[in-house]
Design a protein around this motif. Structure first.
Motif, PDB file in Angstrom:
ATOM      1  N   GLY A  87     -79.455  27.479   6.447  1.00  0.00           N
ATOM      2  CA  GLY A  87     -79.937  28.287   7.584  1.00  0.00           C
ATOM      3  C   GLY A  87     -79.262  27.613   8.863  1.00  0.00           C
ATOM      4  N   THR A 131     -80.629  29.348  -0.977  1.00  0.00           N
ATOM      5  CA  THR A 131     -80.928  30.313   0.217  1.00  0.00           C
ATOM      6  C   THR A 131     -80.002  31.578   0.589  1.00  0.00           C
ATOM      7  N   TRP A 133     -78.657  34.182   3.793  1.00  0.00           N
ATOM      8  CA  TRP A 133     -78.939  34.419   5.337  1.00  0.00           C
ATOM      9  C   TRP A 133     -78.183  35.647   5.654  1.00  0.00           C
ATOM     10  N   PRO A 149     -83.408  34.989   7.301  1.00  0.00           N
ATOM     11  CA  PRO A 149     -83.344  34.621   5.945  1.00  0.00           C
ATOM     12  C   PRO A 149     -83.603  35.877   4.906  1.00  0.00           C
TER      13      PRO A 149
END
Length: 324
Positions: A87, A131, A133, A149
């Motif tokens: 992030g 993750t 994004w 996100p």
């Protein structure tokens, strides 16, 4: 237009995107006209030594070379840090891309949508899920461009809450029909049908017509003004849309879902998009997706692996090598 598909499991990411770029011209009336196609444009880029994957759709340049060139130039200067989250990298990348576009073009080119994914530094025990994004410059300039996100939420002071499965962007109609079970444009069309539009000469929605009819039939009640009838119609239209007709249940990812299955599923969804955009009997104009499908996957402690290109489409061929 491109199809971008990402699949997230607890220990892997799969990205798939087609490599066709369509060059269009917009006339004074806002009508698009097809100019040409460019095949095999690089739209899926491993970054930071293969610790990250990025793919994008929309504009092909933000003022200097291709988008892939801009991504690599940024990453060469400032790759993912050893203790940096994906992030934080996305926020740095977002600031750099916006600064480049504004300095070279004077405005953010739209539409532009970039999906970034990877693993942050591994904890001492186990592996944190990857993750995803999103960085998006919408055609609506009032929408924020801050990285957001995907398939997880971040709460201040708490651990990230992860979801797993597919995310898609670009040419999404056919994919959404298969994954979610309905056309993604359907809620908007239903809202217009129920509540009408803000246009002065536009017809009233069905709920406003119902309110007007009730006003005419009920002589004892205080009559509704036109504005009150419209307000009532829109409140009920929102209630209809919030009732859950257009929200797919979040099913947990199967414990038997493998990396190979994720790759196969991404390719299948891309084929759905290809069929809808190119093979529909009602299609008009030039093909909007196609070319070679670019596919890559990422697992912990290994650099991203880019698979051989997959050609979308089917070509009929007889036993003798010729067409039937």
């Amino acid at each position: 237009m491109t199809i971008d598909i990402a699949f997230k499991t607890p220990d892997a990411l799969v990205f798939a995107t087609d490599g066709l770029a369509t060059v269009m011209e917009v006339d004074a009336r806002g009508q698009e006209r097809f100019l040409s196609n460019m095949a095999n444009v690089e739209k899926l880029v491993p970054l930071s030594g293969g610790r990250l994957l990025a793919m994008f759709n929309g504009v092909g340049s933000i003022g200097s070379g291709t988008v892939a060139t801009s991504l690599r130039a940024f990453d060469d200067r400032a790759p993912l840090g050893e203790s940096e989250s994906v992030g934080d990298y996305a926020r740095r990348l977002h600031a750099s891309l916006e600064a480049q576009a504004l300095s070279r073009l004077g405005a953010l080119p739209r539409p532009f949508h970039l999906i970034l994914g990877g693993f942050s530094q591994q904890p001492e025990h186990g592996v944190d899920p990857p993750t995803l994004w999103s960085i998006q410059w919408s055609v609506d300039p009032s929408l924020p461009t801050t990285p957001t996100p995907i398939l997880h939420t971040e709460e201040e002071g708490g651990a990230a809450r992860h979801r797993f499965g597919v995310h898609y962007a670009g040419v999404t109609e056919a994919v959404a029909r298969f994954v979610e079970g309905f056309d993604p444009a359907l809620p908007e069309r239903l809202a217009v049908l129920l509540a009408g539009t803000d246009a002065e000469d536009g017809p009233p929605g069905l709920l406003e017509q119902l309110a007007q009819e009730a006003r005419r039939l009920e002589s004892l009640a205080e009559p509704l003004s036109n504005a009150a009838a419209r307000g009532l119609a829109r409140r009920y239209a929102r209630r209809v849309l919030r009732a859950g007709f257009f929200s797919a249940a979040q099913e947990p990812l199967s414990e038997h879902f493998s990396l190979q299955a994720a790759v196969d599923y991404c390719v299948f969804l891309a084929q759905c998009a290809y069929a809808r955009e190119n093979l529909s009997p009602t299609r008009r104009g030039a093909p909007r997706v196609g070319s070679t499908l670019q596919v890559a996957y990422l697992v912990p402690s290994r650099p991203a692996h880019v698979l051989a290109g997959i050609r979308l489409g089917v070509r009929l061929q007889g036993i003798d090598g010729g067409l039937p």
